[in-house]
Structure formats: C-alpha cells, structure tokens
Design an enzyme around this catalytic site. Structure first.
Site, short mmCIF file in Angstrom:
data_model
loop_
_atom_site.label_atom_id
_atom_site.label_comp_id
_atom_site.label_asym_id
_atom_site.label_seq_id
_atom_site.Cartn_x
_atom_site.Cartn_y
_atom_site.Cartn_z
CB CYS A 134 15.49 66.08 32.91
SG CYS A 134 14.92 64.81 31.83
CG HIS B 172 13.21 66.89 36.13
ND1 HIS B 172 12.30 67.39 35.21
CD2 HIS B 172 13.50 65.64 35.73
CE1 HIS B 172 12.07 66.46 34.31
NE2 HIS B 172 12.78 65.39 34.60
CG ASN C 278 9.71 64.08 32.83
OD1 ASN C 278 10.17 65.15 32.41
ND2 ASN C 278 10.46 63.09 33.26
O1 4VN Z 1 6.74 52.84 39.16
C1 4VN Z 1 7.13 52.42 38.06
O2 4VN Z 1 7.00 51.27 37.63
C2 4VN Z 1 7.90 53.38 37.18
C3 4VN Z 1 9.36 53.40 37.65
C4 4VN Z 1 10.18 54.24 36.71
N1 4VN Z 1 9.62 55.59 36.61
C5 4VN Z 1 10.46 56.61 36.28
C6 4VN Z 1 11.84 56.44 36.28
C7 4VN Z 1 12.65 57.51 35.92
C8 4VN Z 1 12.08 58.71 35.58
C9 4VN Z 1 12.88 59.86 35.15
C10 4VN Z 1 12.73 60.32 33.83
C11 4VN Z 1 13.50 61.37 33.37
C12 4VN Z 1 13.35 61.81 31.96
O3 4VN Z 1 12.98 63.13 31.98
C13 4VN Z 1 14.39 62.04 34.22
C14 4VN Z 1 14.54 61.60 35.53
C15 4VN Z 1 13.79 60.51 35.99
CL1 4VN Z 1 14.00 60.00 37.62
C16 4VN Z 1 10.69 58.84 35.61
N2 4VN Z 1 9.92 57.79 35.97
C17 4VN Z 1 8.17 55.72 36.35
C18 4VN Z 1 7.35 54.81 37.26
#
Ligand code: 4VN
Length: 323
Positions: free
Chosen positions: A111, A250, A280
């Site tokens: 990313c 991002h 994403n």
């Molecule tokens: O609230 C919750 O339980 C969940 C908690 C975890 N979450 C996340 C965590 C990390 C990412 C993420 C992914 C990438 C990959 O491109 C790059 C950068 C990031 Cl910071 C996206 N979401 C979703 C909701």
C-alpha cells in the site's frame, strides 16, 4: 526536485459490491463494516486483470494529456496483485499501449507502492535519465483475498490510477519525501506467500496463500508511523504541517485517518476520504483520491499536498509536493 504532475486518471471495474451484498455470502453486516472501516461499497473486477485496469488508466492519461505513447520513456506499475511473476504488469501495459520507447517494470511495496514508485520515477527525471514517465498503482485484490475470511474480505476493492510526470517548468515540485521500511514486522500483513520445497520428491499442489493481516498490529503501526513520516517530510521541506493544503492518505480505514488527523492536531477537512466508495485498493488508493480531488478542482496548482501510503512490508512512504 524539478518534477511536475502533468496528468491524473483513475479506473474502477463496473461491478459494485455493497456491504449488504457481502452479508449475503458471509457473516457480516453493513452496520459493522461501515462503523469499523467507513466502507460502504467496493468495485470488483470480473475477468479484468491488474494489467487491464492499468491499461485503461494509461490510455486515459495519454488521451487527457495529449502525450503520445511513443513519447513515454518509463512506465512503473506499483502493485501487490500483479498479473504474474513474469511478465511484469508494467510490461503488459507497455505492450498494450505500444509505448515502444519506454522501459517498464513493477514495484512491490504493497500500500506504499504508489509513494515508492513516485519517488523512483522522480529520481529518473531529476537525473535526466527519463523525461516523460507514467506511474500507475493498480490492484485486483479480489483475486488474493480469502472470500471466506470476513475479517479481511470486507476491507478490499479493485481499482487503478496513476499520473504522468515530467520535468517541472514552473513552481511545481517535489519538496520532500520520507520512505521507511520495518521488515521485522513483515509477517504482520501478507498475501501470496510461496513456500519452497521441504524435500525433493514430495511435490505438493501449488497453492498461493490469501491475504492475512494482524489488523490490530497494522492499525497501531499506521497511527504511529504515518504521523511520524508526515512530520519528517514536512520538516525536510521546511514547512509546518499546517501549511499543507491536502493530506492524501492511503484509504485503509476511515478511523485510522481520523486518528492520524487527531494525533497531528490538524482539521479533518484537510484529509479527503473516499474509502466509502472503493474500500482499500492498496497501491491504487492515493492516486484514485488524487485524481478525484484534481478533477473536482479541490487540489489546485500551487497548493501543497502530502501523499502518504502505508501497509505491507511493513512500509510507509510520504511525498510533500507543490502541485
Ligand atoms: O475495527 C476492527 O475490528 C478492524 C481493525 C483492523 N482494521 C484494519 C487494520 C489495518 C488495516 C490496513 C490494511 C492495509 C492493507 O492495505 C494497510 C494499512 C492498514 Cl492500517 C485496515 N483495517 C479493520 C477494522
């Protein structure tokens, strides 16, 4: 450096998959996804591979700018979901648009890929090694997510976007950049792991691993390292954070963007968010957002923008640009 963004463009596949559509095929809900991520829908590619999405963007960039394909010196595609090990997705794009004078290669920084590719392209321009460069971020993440894993499948979307870069003839410039890699945390976010043979003879059927993430760890990494990277880059540019007009981050998670704005004590109005529409899209997410802001005339010539990607590697990559 003397580099100017001449053109932006983006493309997303036609099929729109809403959170409710996903709740039909896995145990999730619009309420959970919206609240925890900010995502409402995402675009999913049927039959179009990463090179196809990138080719559409490449054609749009040329059509909108008036550049001929034969004028391109270099094409870089940032992707974590290439068509293949080889040929490079960038090479397929180069063939598709008949950019016969351009050399082409892929860049793998997940990313942060667009930020890393932007930086690599700008070095070719400032050293005079290339004059007209196309930088694309493209992903078909729908082919790498595990559609049975609701903790990750709901997060991602497909899309591509990019820019044309050339030597600047005015105030436009890259004022600073900050690229960091934290390889000790590499295992926190992976997709497409390929395992070597363990003994010669027991050849198991090939299986490419799906997307896997320690969400909590990556979330904390982002809220810590993105503010740090933005601060370093602004300091290097001799600018206060408050002098940045747009933070184009991002689009990984809306709560992360809010946490970053809060941590930097900056108004949320400077942090554009379009994750609700696309999910994403990894390396495509900053250039999609940049194109939308340019086309909506929100990003204007002379303004200061910060582009920041973060994720797999783990990596973070920031540019401070006078647009
Ligand atoms: O609230 C919750 O339980 C969940 C908690 C975890 N979450 C996340 C965590 C990390 C990412 C993420 C992914 C990438 C990959 O491109 C790059 C950068 C990031 Cl910071 C996206 N979401 C979703 C909701």
């Amino acid at each position: 450096e003397k580099v100017k963004i001449i053109q932006t463009a983006h493309y997303v596949p036609d099929l729109v998959v809403s959170n409710d559509d996903l709740s039909q095929i896995m145990t999730t809900s619009d309420e959970w996804i919206s609240k925890r991520t900010g995502i409402k829908r995402r675009h999913v590619s049927l039959g179009e591979n990463t090179s196809d999405l990138c080719t559409k963007v490449a054609s749009d960039l040329l059509a909108q700018s008036g550049w001929q394909a034969s004028q391109l010196d270099l094409i870089i595609v940032a992707t974590m979901s290439p068509d293949a090990y080889t040929p490079a997705t960038a090479a397929i794009v180069q063939g598709n648009i008949e950019a016969t004078n351009a050399f082409a290669f892929d860049l793998a920084a997940a990313c942060s890929g667009f930020a890393y590719a932007f930086e690599v392209a700008s070095q070719f321009i400032t050293t005079g090694r290339a004059k007209k460069v196309m930088v694309l971020g493209g992903e078909v993440l729908s082919k790498v997510v595990d559609w049975q894993d609701r903790t990750t499948a709901v997060l991602f979307g497909d899309g591509a976007a990019g820019v044309l870069l050339t030597e600047s003839d005015d105030q436009a410039a890259i004022l600073a950049s900050d690229l960091q890699t934290f390889g000790s945390d590499a295992a926190k976010l992976s997709a497409g792991l390929n395992q070597p043979l363990t003994s010669f003879g027991d050849f198991k059927p090939k299986q490419i691993s799906a997307f896997a993430m320690d969400g909590h760890a990556v979330y904390n990494f982002a809220t810590r390292e993105v503010p740090a990277s933005l601060k370093r880059a602004c300091h290097q540019a001799g600018l206060e954070l408050a002098e940045v007009d747009h933070f184009i981050l991002h689009q990984a998670n809306e709560r992360i963007i809010k946490a970053i704005a809060k941590r930097l004590k900056l108004p949320l109005s400077k942090f554009a968010v379009n994750i609700s529409e696309y999910g994403n899209t990894s390396a495509a997410s900053e250039p999609i957002l940049l194109d939308e802001l340019v086309k909506q005339n929100k990003v204007k010539r002379g303004q200061i923008i910060a582009l920041s990607g973060f994720g797999g590697g783990l990596t973070v990559g920031t540019q401070i640009i006078r647009y």
